[in-house]
Design an enzyme around this catalytic site. Structure first.
Site, PDB file in Angstrom:
ATOM      1  N   THR A   1      22.495  14.862  35.195  1.00 19.34           N
ATOM      2  CA  THR A   1      22.639  15.295  36.334  1.00 19.34           C
ATOM      3  C   THR A   1      22.810  17.066  35.909  1.00 19.34           C
ATOM      4  OG1 THR A   1      22.797  13.793  37.582  1.00 19.34           O
ATOM      5  CG2 THR A   1      23.670  15.844  38.700  1.00 19.34           C
TER       6      THR A   1
ATOM      7  N   ASP B   1      19.501   8.551  43.368  1.00 15.59           N
ATOM      8  CA  ASP B   1      20.232   8.303  42.221  1.00 15.59           C
ATOM      9  C   ASP B   1      21.203   7.277  42.254  1.00 15.59           C
ATOM     10  OD1 ASP B   1      20.614   9.108  39.388  1.00 15.59           O
ATOM     11  OD2 ASP B   1      22.722   9.328  40.191  1.00 15.59           O
TER      12      ASP B   1
ATOM     13  N   HIS C   1      20.981   3.778  40.042  1.00 13.58           N
ATOM     14  CA  HIS C   1      21.832   2.891  39.202  1.00 13.58           C
ATOM     15  C   HIS C   1      22.400   1.574  39.624  1.00 13.58           C
ATOM     16  CE1 HIS C   1      22.552   6.403  36.778  1.00 13.58           C
ATOM     17  NE2 HIS C   1      22.816   7.208  37.856  1.00 13.58           N
TER      18      HIS C   1
ATOM     19  N   ASP D   1      16.198  15.829  39.083  1.00 20.73           N
ATOM     20  CA  ASP D   1      16.772  16.162  37.909  1.00 20.73           C
ATOM     21  C   ASP D   1      16.637  15.207  36.660  1.00 20.73           C
ATOM     22  OD1 ASP D   1      18.283  14.129  39.169  1.00 20.73           O
ATOM     23  OD2 ASP D   1      20.096  14.929  38.190  1.00 20.73           O
TER      24      ASP D   1
HETATM   25  P1  AMP Z   1      23.883  11.373  37.281  1.00 23.30           P
HETATM   26  O1  AMP Z   1      24.259  10.011  37.158  1.00 23.30           O
HETATM   27  O2  AMP Z   1      24.039  12.018  36.063  1.00 23.30           O
HETATM   28  O3  AMP Z   1      22.785  11.419  38.211  1.00 23.30           O
HETATM   29  O4  AMP Z   1      24.996  12.048  38.268  1.00 23.30           O
HETATM   30  C1  AMP Z   1      24.964  11.902  39.707  1.00 23.30           C
HETATM   31  C2  AMP Z   1      26.271  12.262  40.409  1.00 23.30           C
HETATM   32  O5  AMP Z   1      26.571  13.426  40.124  1.00 23.30           O
HETATM   33  C3  AMP Z   1      26.171  11.974  41.727  1.00 23.30           C
HETATM   34  O6  AMP Z   1      26.208  10.822  42.276  1.00 23.30           O
HETATM   35  C4  AMP Z   1      27.341  12.949  42.358  1.00 23.30           C
HETATM   36  O7  AMP Z   1      28.521  12.095  42.371  1.00 23.30           O
HETATM   37  C5  AMP Z   1      27.617  13.816  41.120  1.00 23.30           C
HETATM   38  N1  AMP Z   1      27.185  15.297  41.314  1.00 23.30           N
HETATM   39  C6  AMP Z   1      26.071  15.655  41.572  1.00 23.30           C
HETATM   40  N2  AMP Z   1      26.213  17.071  41.875  1.00 23.30           N
HETATM   41  C7  AMP Z   1      27.851  17.263  41.809  1.00 23.30           C
HETATM   42  C8  AMP Z   1      28.630  18.525  41.872  1.00 23.30           C
HETATM   43  N3  AMP Z   1      27.825  19.639  42.116  1.00 23.30           N
HETATM   44  N4  AMP Z   1      29.953  18.505  41.655  1.00 23.30           N
HETATM   45  C9  AMP Z   1      30.230  17.276  41.438  1.00 23.30           C
HETATM   46  N5  AMP Z   1      29.707  16.264  41.120  1.00 23.30           N
HETATM   47  C10 AMP Z   1      28.391  16.245  41.469  1.00 23.30           C
HETATM   48 ZN    ZN Z   2      22.316   9.242  37.843  1.00 27.90          ZN
HETATM   49 ZN    ZN Z   3      21.059  12.971  38.359  1.00 29.36          ZN
END
Ligand code: AMP
Ligand code: ZN
Ligand code: ZN
Length: 507
Positions: A86, A208, A212, A255
Protein backbone atom coordinates in the site's frame (compact mmCIF):
# COMPACT_ATOMS: atom_id res chain seq x y z
CA UNK A 1 13.08 24.34 -5.81
CA UNK A 2 11.70 25.01 -2.33
CA UNK A 3 8.40 26.85 -2.18
CA UNK A 4 8.23 30.09 -0.26
CA UNK A 5 4.73 29.16 0.79
CA UNK A 6 4.34 29.76 4.54
CA UNK A 7 3.03 26.98 6.76
CA UNK A 8 1.63 28.90 9.69
CA UNK A 9 0.01 25.91 11.34
CA UNK A 10 1.91 23.62 13.67
CA UNK A 11 0.00 21.55 16.18
CA UNK A 12 1.26 18.85 18.53
CA UNK A 13 0.07 15.38 17.50
CA UNK A 14 -2.11 14.95 20.61
CA UNK A 15 -4.04 18.12 19.90
CA UNK A 16 -4.29 17.07 16.28
CA UNK A 17 -5.98 13.86 17.31
CA UNK A 18 -8.56 15.83 19.29
CA UNK A 19 -9.24 18.20 16.45
CA UNK A 20 -9.89 15.31 14.11
CA UNK A 21 -13.12 14.47 15.90
CA UNK A 22 -14.89 17.53 14.61
CA UNK A 23 -13.51 18.26 11.19
CA UNK A 24 -10.71 17.95 8.74
CA UNK A 25 -7.59 20.00 9.12
CA UNK A 26 -7.42 23.21 7.20
CA UNK A 27 -4.24 25.00 6.29
CA UNK A 28 -5.02 28.60 5.39
CA UNK A 29 -3.78 29.44 1.91
CA UNK A 30 -1.74 32.57 1.37
CA UNK A 31 -3.70 35.18 -0.53
CA UNK A 32 -3.30 35.84 -4.19
CA UNK A 33 -1.90 32.43 -5.10
CA UNK A 34 -4.89 30.92 -6.80
CA UNK A 35 -5.44 31.33 -10.53
CA UNK A 36 -8.51 33.04 -11.88
CA UNK A 37 -11.60 31.00 -12.70
CA UNK A 38 -10.82 31.23 -16.41
CA UNK A 39 -7.34 29.84 -15.98
CA UNK A 40 -8.46 27.09 -13.65
CA UNK A 41 -8.18 23.44 -14.69
CA UNK A 42 -11.04 20.95 -14.56
CA UNK A 43 -11.01 19.48 -11.05
CA UNK A 44 -9.34 16.07 -10.67
CA UNK A 45 -10.71 13.45 -8.28
CA UNK A 46 -8.34 10.53 -7.66
CA UNK A 47 -9.98 7.53 -5.99
CA UNK A 48 -8.13 4.47 -4.69
CA UNK A 49 -9.91 1.21 -3.90
CA UNK A 50 -7.18 -0.66 -2.01
CA UNK A 51 -6.61 -4.24 -3.15
CA UNK A 52 -9.03 -4.13 -6.14
CA UNK A 53 -7.46 -6.77 -8.39
CA UNK A 54 -7.78 -6.02 -12.11
CA UNK A 55 -10.14 -8.95 -12.65
CA UNK A 56 -12.67 -7.97 -9.95
CA UNK A 57 -14.89 -6.17 -12.47
CA UNK A 58 -16.72 -9.43 -13.17
CA UNK A 59 -17.05 -10.34 -9.49
CA UNK A 60 -20.00 -8.09 -8.68
CA UNK A 61 -22.45 -5.64 -10.18
CA UNK A 62 -20.65 -2.28 -10.04
CA UNK A 63 -22.94 0.20 -11.81
CA UNK A 64 -21.05 3.27 -10.61
CA UNK A 65 -17.73 2.05 -11.96
CA UNK A 66 -19.46 0.77 -15.11
CA UNK A 67 -20.75 4.27 -15.74
CA UNK A 68 -17.20 5.64 -15.74
CA UNK A 69 -15.96 2.76 -17.88
CA UNK A 70 -18.70 3.28 -20.48
CA UNK A 71 -18.13 7.01 -20.60
CA UNK A 72 -14.35 6.99 -20.41
CA UNK A 73 -11.11 5.01 -20.52
CA UNK A 74 -10.34 1.63 -19.00
CA UNK A 75 -6.97 -0.10 -19.00
CA UNK A 76 -6.79 -3.90 -18.87
CA UNK A 77 -4.91 -3.50 -15.58
CA UNK A 78 -2.45 -1.32 -13.66
CA UNK A 79 1.16 -2.55 -13.45
CA UNK A 80 2.58 -1.46 -10.11
CA UNK A 81 6.04 -1.27 -8.57
CA UNK A 82 8.02 -3.45 -6.19
CA UNK A 83 7.05 -4.15 -3.49
CA UNK A 84 3.33 -4.29 -4.30
CA UNK A 85 2.28 -2.89 -0.92
CA UNK A 86 0.00 0.00 0.00
CA UNK A 87 2.46 2.73 1.02
CA UNK A 88 5.09 2.17 -1.70
CA UNK A 89 2.55 1.88 -4.53
CA UNK A 90 0.29 4.73 -3.44
CA UNK A 91 3.30 7.00 -3.10
CA UNK A 92 4.50 5.97 -6.56
CA UNK A 93 1.17 6.88 -8.15
CA UNK A 94 1.29 10.42 -6.74
CA UNK A 95 5.02 11.06 -7.28
CA UNK A 96 5.90 9.21 -10.51
CA UNK A 97 8.91 7.72 -8.74
CA UNK A 98 9.76 4.14 -7.88
CA UNK A 99 10.01 3.15 -4.20
CA UNK A 100 13.77 2.82 -4.68
CA UNK A 101 13.77 6.54 -5.52
CA UNK A 102 10.99 8.11 -3.42
CA UNK A 103 12.15 6.14 -0.40
CA UNK A 104 8.88 4.62 0.83
CA UNK A 105 10.28 1.15 0.25
CA UNK A 106 7.77 -0.85 2.33
CA UNK A 107 4.83 -0.55 4.72
CA UNK A 108 7.42 -1.34 7.39
CA UNK A 109 10.89 0.02 6.82
CA UNK A 110 14.09 0.97 8.56
CA UNK A 111 16.10 4.11 7.94
CA UNK A 112 19.79 3.49 8.67
CA UNK A 113 20.67 7.21 8.63
CA UNK A 114 18.12 8.13 11.29
CA UNK A 115 18.25 4.68 12.89
CA UNK A 116 14.45 4.70 12.98
CA UNK A 117 11.62 2.44 11.96
CA UNK A 118 8.48 3.28 9.99
CA UNK A 119 5.31 1.26 10.00
CA UNK A 120 1.88 2.20 8.73
CA UNK A 121 0.39 1.71 12.19
CA UNK A 122 2.81 4.20 13.76
CA UNK A 123 0.99 7.56 13.84
CA UNK A 124 4.10 9.65 14.41
CA UNK A 125 6.04 8.03 11.59
CA UNK A 126 3.11 8.15 9.12
CA UNK A 127 2.76 11.89 9.76
CA UNK A 128 6.48 12.68 9.56
CA UNK A 129 7.52 14.26 6.26
CA UNK A 130 11.05 12.87 6.56
CA UNK A 131 9.85 9.52 5.21
CA UNK A 132 8.35 11.04 2.06
CA UNK A 133 10.70 13.89 1.21
CA UNK A 134 12.49 12.13 -1.66
CA UNK A 135 9.39 12.32 -3.84
CA UNK A 136 7.06 15.23 -4.51
CA UNK A 137 3.42 14.16 -4.28
CA UNK A 138 0.98 15.74 -6.68
CA UNK A 139 -0.78 17.71 -3.94
CA UNK A 140 2.53 19.44 -3.16
CA UNK A 141 3.12 20.09 -6.87
CA UNK A 142 -0.42 21.49 -7.12
CA UNK A 143 -0.20 23.68 -4.00
CA UNK A 144 3.16 25.08 -5.07
CA UNK A 145 1.62 26.21 -8.32
CA UNK A 146 -1.34 27.92 -6.71
CA UNK A 147 -3.93 25.14 -6.86
CA UNK A 148 -5.91 23.84 -3.89
CA UNK A 149 -5.79 20.19 -2.86
CA UNK A 150 -7.87 18.10 -0.49
CA UNK A 151 -7.17 14.55 0.64
CA UNK A 152 -9.63 12.16 2.24
CA UNK A 153 -6.77 9.83 2.99
CA UNK A 154 -3.74 8.93 0.90
CA UNK A 155 -0.45 7.60 2.21
CA UNK A 156 1.75 10.61 2.88
CA UNK A 157 -1.05 13.16 2.89
CA UNK A 158 -0.92 13.76 6.66
CA UNK A 159 2.72 14.78 6.58
CA UNK A 160 4.30 18.12 5.79
CA UNK A 161 6.42 17.14 2.81
CA UNK A 162 9.10 19.67 2.07
CA UNK A 163 7.03 22.03 4.24
CA UNK A 164 3.75 21.67 2.33
CA UNK A 165 0.51 19.86 3.16
CA UNK A 166 -2.76 19.62 1.24
CA UNK A 167 -5.03 22.60 2.02
CA UNK A 168 -7.55 20.11 3.46
CA UNK A 169 -6.46 16.76 4.88
CA UNK A 170 -7.45 14.11 7.40
CA UNK A 171 -5.49 12.05 9.90
CA UNK A 172 -6.02 8.45 8.82
CA UNK A 173 -8.99 6.78 10.50
CA UNK A 174 -9.84 3.52 8.79
CA UNK A 175 -13.21 3.26 10.54
CA UNK A 176 -14.59 6.47 8.99
CA UNK A 177 -17.95 5.46 7.44
CA UNK A 178 -17.92 5.46 3.66
CA UNK A 179 -20.95 7.77 3.61
CA UNK A 180 -19.00 10.39 5.60
CA UNK A 181 -16.17 10.29 3.07
CA UNK A 182 -18.61 10.86 0.20
CA UNK A 183 -20.38 13.66 2.03
CA UNK A 184 -17.10 15.45 2.71
CA UNK A 185 -15.97 15.22 -0.91
CA UNK A 186 -19.31 16.64 -2.06
CA UNK A 187 -19.00 19.39 0.55
CA UNK A 188 -15.61 20.29 -0.89
CA UNK A 189 -17.22 20.66 -4.30
CA UNK A 190 -19.86 22.91 -2.72
CA UNK A 191 -17.27 25.39 -1.51
CA UNK A 192 -17.29 28.77 -3.17
CA UNK A 193 -15.02 28.80 -6.19
CA UNK A 194 -12.04 30.40 -4.51
CA UNK A 195 -12.10 27.74 -1.78
CA UNK A 196 -12.97 24.69 -3.88
CA UNK A 197 -10.17 22.17 -4.34
CA UNK A 198 -8.73 21.49 -7.78
CA UNK A 199 -7.36 18.10 -6.72
CA UNK A 200 -9.15 15.68 -4.39
CA UNK A 201 -8.10 12.22 -3.26
CA UNK A 202 -10.38 9.58 -1.78
CA UNK A 203 -9.46 6.17 -0.39
CA UNK A 204 -11.25 2.94 0.62
CA UNK A 205 -9.57 0.01 2.39
CA UNK A 206 -12.48 -2.45 2.73
CA UNK A 207 -11.87 -4.51 -0.43
CA UNK A 208 -8.25 -5.08 0.61
CA UNK A 209 -9.17 -6.02 4.18
CA UNK A 210 -11.70 -8.58 2.97
CA UNK A 211 -9.21 -9.94 0.45
CA UNK A 212 -6.68 -10.54 3.23
CA UNK A 213 -9.20 -12.12 5.55
CA UNK A 214 -11.14 -14.27 3.10
CA UNK A 215 -8.94 -14.56 0.02
CA UNK A 216 -9.23 -12.93 -3.43
CA UNK A 217 -12.67 -13.14 -5.07
CA UNK A 218 -14.30 -14.43 -1.86
CA UNK A 219 -17.95 -13.56 -1.20
CA UNK A 220 -16.87 -10.99 1.39
CA UNK A 221 -14.71 -9.28 -1.25
CA UNK A 222 -17.71 -9.18 -3.58
CA UNK A 223 -19.84 -7.63 -0.81
CA UNK A 224 -17.11 -5.04 -0.13
CA UNK A 225 -17.02 -4.13 -3.82
CA UNK A 226 -20.78 -3.69 -3.88
CA UNK A 227 -20.58 -1.49 -0.79
CA UNK A 228 -17.83 0.74 -2.19
CA UNK A 229 -19.58 0.97 -5.56
CA UNK A 230 -22.87 1.95 -3.90
CA UNK A 231 -21.09 4.84 -2.21
CA UNK A 232 -19.40 5.80 -5.45
CA UNK A 233 -22.85 5.88 -7.01
CA UNK A 234 -23.91 8.44 -4.40
CA UNK A 235 -20.76 10.41 -5.06
CA UNK A 236 -21.15 10.44 -8.85
CA UNK A 237 -24.87 11.23 -8.60
CA UNK A 238 -24.02 14.10 -6.25
CA UNK A 239 -21.34 15.42 -8.60
CA UNK A 240 -23.70 15.06 -11.55
CA UNK A 241 -26.45 16.95 -9.75
CA UNK A 242 -24.01 19.78 -9.12
CA UNK A 243 -23.07 19.84 -12.80
CA UNK A 244 -19.52 18.68 -12.13
CA UNK A 245 -19.26 15.08 -13.31
CA UNK A 246 -18.78 15.80 -17.00
CA UNK A 247 -16.67 18.90 -16.36
CA UNK A 248 -14.08 17.21 -14.14
CA UNK A 249 -11.67 14.30 -14.33
CA UNK A 250 -12.19 11.21 -12.20
CA UNK A 251 -9.46 8.58 -12.03
CA UNK A 252 -10.11 5.35 -10.15
CA UNK A 253 -7.14 3.13 -9.32
CA UNK A 254 -6.11 0.39 -6.97
CA UNK A 255 -2.71 -0.06 -5.40
CA UNK A 256 -2.14 -3.78 -6.11
CA UNK A 257 -4.04 -7.02 -6.57
CA UNK A 258 -4.35 -9.97 -4.22
CA UNK A 259 -3.23 -13.60 -4.25
CA UNK A 260 -4.26 -16.52 -2.10
CA UNK A 261 -1.75 -17.65 0.50
CA UNK A 262 -1.50 -21.05 2.06
CA UNK A 263 -0.68 -21.79 5.70
CA UNK A 264 1.44 -24.72 4.52
CA UNK A 265 3.53 -22.52 2.24
CA UNK A 266 5.57 -20.49 4.69
CA UNK A 267 9.34 -20.31 4.46
CA UNK A 268 10.87 -19.88 7.92
CA UNK A 269 13.89 -17.63 7.63
CA UNK A 270 15.23 -18.75 11.02
CA UNK A 271 15.72 -22.24 9.58
CA UNK A 272 18.56 -20.77 7.52
CA UNK A 273 19.67 -17.60 9.27
CA UNK A 274 20.55 -16.57 12.84
CA UNK A 275 17.97 -13.81 13.21
CA UNK A 276 19.82 -12.27 16.16
CA UNK A 277 22.59 -11.23 13.74
CA UNK A 278 20.39 -9.47 11.16
CA UNK A 279 17.52 -6.97 11.11
CA UNK A 280 14.51 -7.87 9.01
CA UNK A 281 12.55 -4.66 8.39
CA UNK A 282 9.73 -6.25 6.37
CA UNK A 283 8.28 -9.78 6.13
CA UNK A 284 5.78 -11.45 3.82
CA UNK A 285 6.00 -12.14 0.08
CA UNK A 286 9.42 -10.45 0.22
CA UNK A 287 11.76 -9.99 3.19
CA UNK A 288 13.97 -6.91 3.53
CA UNK A 289 17.11 -7.91 5.42
CA UNK A 290 19.91 -5.77 6.90
CA UNK A 291 23.36 -7.00 7.85
CA UNK A 292 23.49 -5.58 11.38
CA UNK A 293 25.82 -8.12 13.02
CA UNK A 294 26.93 -10.05 9.93
CA UNK A 295 27.84 -9.26 6.35
CA UNK A 296 25.48 -9.00 3.39
CA UNK A 297 27.53 -11.69 1.69
CA UNK A 298 27.05 -14.05 4.65
CA UNK A 299 23.28 -13.53 4.53
CA UNK A 300 23.27 -14.08 0.80
CA UNK A 301 25.27 -17.30 1.11
CA UNK A 302 22.98 -18.58 3.85
CA UNK A 303 19.81 -17.95 1.84
CA UNK A 304 20.88 -18.53 -1.76
CA UNK A 305 19.35 -21.83 -2.86
CA UNK A 306 18.15 -22.51 0.70
CA UNK A 307 14.52 -23.00 -0.33
CA UNK A 308 13.26 -23.88 -3.84
CA UNK A 309 10.43 -21.32 -3.54
CA UNK A 310 12.65 -18.38 -2.53
CA UNK A 311 15.08 -16.15 -4.46
CA UNK A 312 17.63 -13.91 -2.81
CA UNK A 313 19.54 -10.88 -4.08
CA UNK A 314 22.19 -8.54 -2.76
CA UNK A 315 21.02 -4.93 -3.12
CA UNK A 316 23.08 -4.39 -6.27
CA UNK A 317 21.73 -7.56 -7.93
CA UNK A 318 17.99 -6.92 -7.52
CA UNK A 319 16.47 -7.36 -11.03
CA UNK A 320 16.73 -4.11 -12.99
CA UNK A 321 13.04 -4.07 -13.88
CA UNK A 322 12.21 -3.85 -10.14
CA UNK A 323 14.09 -0.51 -10.13
CA UNK A 324 14.57 -0.89 -6.41
CA UNK A 325 18.23 -0.65 -5.66
CA UNK A 326 19.19 2.96 -5.04
CA UNK A 327 17.60 4.53 -1.94
CA UNK A 328 19.39 4.27 1.42
CA UNK A 329 16.32 2.51 2.84
CA UNK A 330 16.70 -0.36 0.36
CA UNK A 331 18.09 -3.19 2.50
CA UNK A 332 21.35 -5.09 2.01
CA UNK A 333 19.53 -8.24 0.97
CA UNK A 334 16.07 -8.90 -0.49
CA UNK A 335 14.53 -12.37 -0.44
CA UNK A 336 11.38 -12.96 -2.48
CA UNK A 337 9.07 -15.96 -2.28
CA UNK A 338 7.11 -17.45 -5.19
CA UNK A 339 3.50 -16.33 -5.60
CA UNK A 340 1.32 -17.85 -2.83
CA UNK A 341 4.43 -18.43 -0.68
CA UNK A 342 5.40 -16.28 2.30
CA UNK A 343 8.58 -15.59 4.25
CA UNK A 344 8.24 -15.55 8.02
CA UNK A 345 9.86 -16.94 11.19
CA UNK A 346 8.94 -19.58 13.74
CA UNK A 347 8.26 -17.35 16.77
CA UNK A 348 5.90 -15.19 14.72
CA UNK A 349 4.01 -18.14 13.28
CA UNK A 350 3.66 -20.00 16.59
CA UNK A 351 0.03 -19.96 17.63
CA UNK A 352 -1.24 -18.60 14.30
CA UNK A 353 -4.14 -20.39 12.71
CA UNK A 354 -4.47 -21.32 9.07
CA UNK A 355 -7.59 -19.14 8.77
CA UNK A 356 -6.06 -15.84 9.92
CA UNK A 357 -4.74 -14.77 6.54
CA UNK A 358 -6.07 -16.07 3.23
CA UNK A 359 -4.94 -13.30 0.89
CA UNK A 360 -1.73 -11.30 0.43
CA UNK A 361 0.16 -9.07 -2.01
CA UNK A 362 3.72 -7.78 -2.24
CA UNK A 363 5.23 -10.02 -4.93
CA UNK A 364 6.71 -9.15 -8.37
CA UNK A 365 4.53 -6.38 -9.83
CA UNK A 366 4.47 -8.11 -13.23
CA UNK A 367 2.51 -11.06 -11.82
CA UNK A 368 -1.05 -10.71 -13.11
CA UNK A 369 -2.42 -11.30 -9.63
CA UNK A 370 -0.54 -8.23 -8.38
CA UNK A 371 -2.05 -5.95 -11.04
CA UNK A 372 -4.49 -3.29 -9.94
CA UNK A 373 -7.21 -1.46 -11.86
CA UNK A 374 -7.33 1.83 -13.75
CA UNK A 375 -10.34 3.79 -15.03
CA UNK A 376 -10.43 7.45 -16.12
CA UNK A 377 -13.38 9.68 -17.00
CA UNK A 378 -13.85 13.30 -17.99
CA UNK A 379 -13.30 15.74 -20.86
CA UNK A 380 -9.85 14.37 -21.79
CA UNK A 381 -11.06 10.77 -22.12
CA UNK A 382 -13.17 9.61 -25.04
CA UNK A 383 -16.13 7.38 -24.15
CA UNK A 384 -15.47 3.70 -24.76
CA UNK A 385 -11.65 3.96 -24.85
CA UNK A 386 -9.73 0.81 -23.95
CA UNK A 387 -5.96 0.31 -23.58
CA UNK A 388 -3.62 -2.49 -22.54
CA UNK A 389 -2.14 -2.67 -19.03
CA UNK A 390 -0.59 0.67 -18.05
CA UNK A 391 2.11 1.54 -15.51
CA UNK A 392 1.42 3.19 -12.17
CA UNK A 393 4.67 5.14 -12.56
CA UNK A 394 3.13 7.11 -15.45
CA UNK A 395 0.09 8.39 -13.55
CA UNK A 396 1.81 11.41 -12.00
CA UNK A 397 2.71 12.75 -15.45
CA UNK A 398 -0.85 12.13 -16.63
CA UNK A 399 -2.39 13.86 -13.62
CA UNK A 400 -0.10 16.90 -13.66
CA UNK A 401 -0.91 17.23 -17.36
CA UNK A 402 -4.66 17.13 -16.65
CA UNK A 403 -4.21 19.81 -13.98
CA UNK A 404 -2.09 21.95 -16.29
CA UNK A 405 0.80 22.13 -13.82
CA UNK A 406 4.52 21.48 -14.24
CA UNK A 407 5.55 18.06 -13.02
CA UNK A 408 8.42 17.73 -10.54
CA UNK A 409 11.30 15.49 -11.55
CA UNK A 410 9.98 11.94 -11.89
CA UNK A 411 10.52 8.58 -13.61
CA UNK A 412 7.23 8.31 -15.49
CA UNK A 413 6.06 9.37 -18.92
CA UNK A 414 2.81 10.60 -20.40
CA UNK A 415 3.55 8.82 -23.71
CA UNK A 416 1.17 5.86 -23.26
CA UNK A 417 -1.70 8.32 -22.67
CA UNK A 418 -0.74 11.13 -25.04
CA UNK A 419 -2.58 9.97 -28.18
CA UNK A 420 -5.75 9.25 -26.21
CA UNK A 421 -6.24 12.66 -24.69
CA UNK A 422 -9.08 14.66 -26.23
CA UNK A 423 -9.07 12.29 -29.20
CA UNK A 424 -12.02 12.11 -31.59
CA UNK A 425 -12.20 8.32 -31.60
CA UNK A 426 -12.05 5.92 -28.68
CA UNK A 427 -8.79 4.01 -28.34
CA UNK A 428 -8.91 0.31 -29.17
CA UNK A 429 -6.70 -2.60 -28.19
CA UNK A 430 -5.25 -4.72 -30.98
CA UNK A 431 -4.78 -8.28 -29.73
CA UNK A 432 -2.33 -10.69 -31.37
CA UNK A 433 -1.63 -14.25 -30.29
CA UNK A 434 1.40 -16.33 -31.09
CA UNK A 435 2.41 -19.93 -30.56
CA UNK A 436 5.95 -20.23 -29.20
CA UNK A 437 7.72 -23.48 -28.48
CA UNK A 438 7.36 -22.77 -24.75
CA UNK A 439 3.67 -21.78 -24.84
CA UNK A 440 1.23 -19.15 -26.03
CA UNK A 441 2.22 -15.48 -26.14
CA UNK A 442 -0.52 -12.84 -26.11
CA UNK A 443 0.30 -9.27 -27.11
CA UNK A 444 -2.12 -6.39 -26.48
CA UNK A 445 -1.23 -3.27 -28.41
CA UNK A 446 -2.51 0.24 -27.70
CA UNK A 447 -1.91 3.55 -29.51
CA UNK A 448 1.41 4.19 -27.73
CA UNK A 449 2.39 1.10 -25.75
CA UNK A 450 1.93 -2.66 -25.57
CA UNK A 451 1.48 -5.37 -22.97
CA UNK A 452 2.81 -8.90 -23.13
CA UNK A 453 0.74 -11.59 -21.42
CA UNK A 454 2.99 -14.56 -20.83
CA UNK A 455 2.00 -17.36 -18.43
CA UNK A 456 1.15 -15.64 -15.13
CA UNK A 457 2.94 -12.37 -16.00
CA UNK A 458 1.80 -9.15 -17.66
CA UNK A 459 4.60 -6.79 -18.77
CA UNK A 460 4.21 -3.26 -20.13
CA UNK A 461 6.56 -2.14 -22.93
CA UNK A 462 7.16 1.09 -24.84
CA UNK A 463 7.47 1.32 -28.63
CA UNK A 464 10.91 1.89 -30.09
CA UNK A 465 11.16 4.86 -32.43
CA UNK A 466 11.35 4.02 -36.11
CA UNK A 467 8.82 1.19 -36.23
CA UNK A 468 8.01 0.36 -39.86
CA UNK A 469 5.54 -1.79 -41.75
CA UNK A 470 8.20 -4.54 -41.85
CA UNK A 471 8.50 -4.83 -38.13
CA UNK A 472 7.41 -3.31 -34.85
CA UNK A 473 9.54 -3.30 -31.68
CA UNK A 474 8.79 -2.58 -28.03
CA UNK A 475 11.07 -2.58 -25.02
CA UNK A 476 11.45 -2.24 -21.27
CA UNK A 477 14.43 -2.97 -19.02
CA UNK A 478 15.25 -6.69 -19.44
CA UNK A 479 12.32 -7.12 -21.85
CA UNK A 480 11.85 -6.74 -25.59
CA UNK A 481 9.31 -7.69 -28.23
CA UNK A 482 9.46 -7.75 -32.02
CA UNK A 483 6.57 -8.48 -34.33
CA UNK A 484 7.10 -8.83 -38.06
CA UNK A 485 5.73 -10.81 -41.01
CA UNK A 486 7.30 -13.98 -39.69
CA UNK A 487 5.65 -13.76 -36.26
CA UNK A 488 6.95 -12.62 -32.91
CA UNK A 489 10.06 -12.94 -30.80
CA UNK A 490 10.55 -11.72 -27.27
CA UNK A 491 13.06 -11.53 -24.45
CA UNK A 492 11.47 -11.74 -21.00
CA UNK A 493 14.07 -11.55 -18.24
CA UNK A 494 16.37 -14.52 -18.95
CA UNK A 495 13.94 -16.22 -21.32
CA UNK A 496 14.24 -15.89 -25.09
CA UNK A 497 11.05 -16.68 -26.97
CA UNK A 498 10.74 -17.20 -30.70
CA UNK A 499 10.24 -17.46 -33.44
CA UNK A 500 6.58 -17.61 -32.39
CA UNK A 501 3.98 -18.14 -35.11
CA UNK A 502 0.76 -16.13 -35.40
CA UNK A 503 -2.43 -17.77 -34.15
CA UNK A 504 -5.87 -16.97 -35.56
CA UNK A 505 -7.48 -13.89 -34.00
CA UNK A 506 -10.61 -14.45 -31.89
CA UNK A 507 -13.58 -12.29 -32.78
P1 AMP B 1 -1.83 -3.24 2.62
O1 AMP B 1 -2.03 -4.50 3.34
O2 AMP B 1 -0.44 -2.99 2.18
O3 AMP B 1 -2.82 -3.21 1.47
O4 AMP B 1 -2.25 -2.06 3.59
C1 AMP B 1 -3.63 -1.74 3.76
C2 AMP B 1 -3.83 -1.04 5.05
O5 AMP B 1 -3.08 0.16 5.09
C3 AMP B 1 -5.24 -0.56 5.27
O6 AMP B 1 -6.08 -1.57 5.76
C4 AMP B 1 -5.06 0.56 6.26
O7 AMP B 1 -5.17 0.07 7.57
C5 AMP B 1 -3.64 1.02 6.04
N1 AMP B 1 -3.61 2.38 5.52
C6 AMP B 1 -4.04 2.80 4.32
N2 AMP B 1 -3.84 4.12 4.16
C7 AMP B 1 -3.30 4.56 5.29
C8 AMP B 1 -2.85 5.83 5.75
N3 AMP B 1 -2.96 6.91 4.98
N4 AMP B 1 -2.32 5.90 6.99
C9 AMP B 1 -2.21 4.80 7.76
N5 AMP B 1 -2.59 3.57 7.38
C10 AMP B 1 -3.13 3.45 6.17
ZN1 ZN C 1 -3.42 -5.29 1.72
ZN1 ZN D 1 -3.07 -1.88 -0.35
Amino acid sequence: MISARPTPFLIAPAILALLFISACQHEPRPSGQNGSEQGRPAPLLLISIDGFRYDYFDLAETPALDRLVAGGLKADSLHHVFPTKTFPTHYTMVTGRHPGTHGVVANSMWDPIRDQRFSLGNRDAVGDGYWYQDGEPIWVTAERQGLTSATFFWPGSEARINRIRPTFWKPYAGDTPHADRIEQVLDWFDLADDGRPDLVTLYFSLVDSMGHRHGPRADAVRDALVDVDRHLQDLFDGLDKRGWLDRMHVIVVSDHGMSRVDFDQYIMLDDYLDLSRVTVSDWGPAAQIWATDSSAEEIFQALDGAHPRMRVWLREDIPARYRFGTHHRVPDVVAEADLEWMISNRPFMAGRSRFQLLGMHGWDPALAEMHGMFVAHGPAFTAGSRIPAVRAIDLYELMTHLLGINAASNEGSISPFQPLLFSTYPARVEELRFQCEEGELRVRIGPAHAAIHWQDLIHVLDPIDGNTAEGRDWQEVDLSLRIDHGGASAVLDDLELGPCLPLPIDH
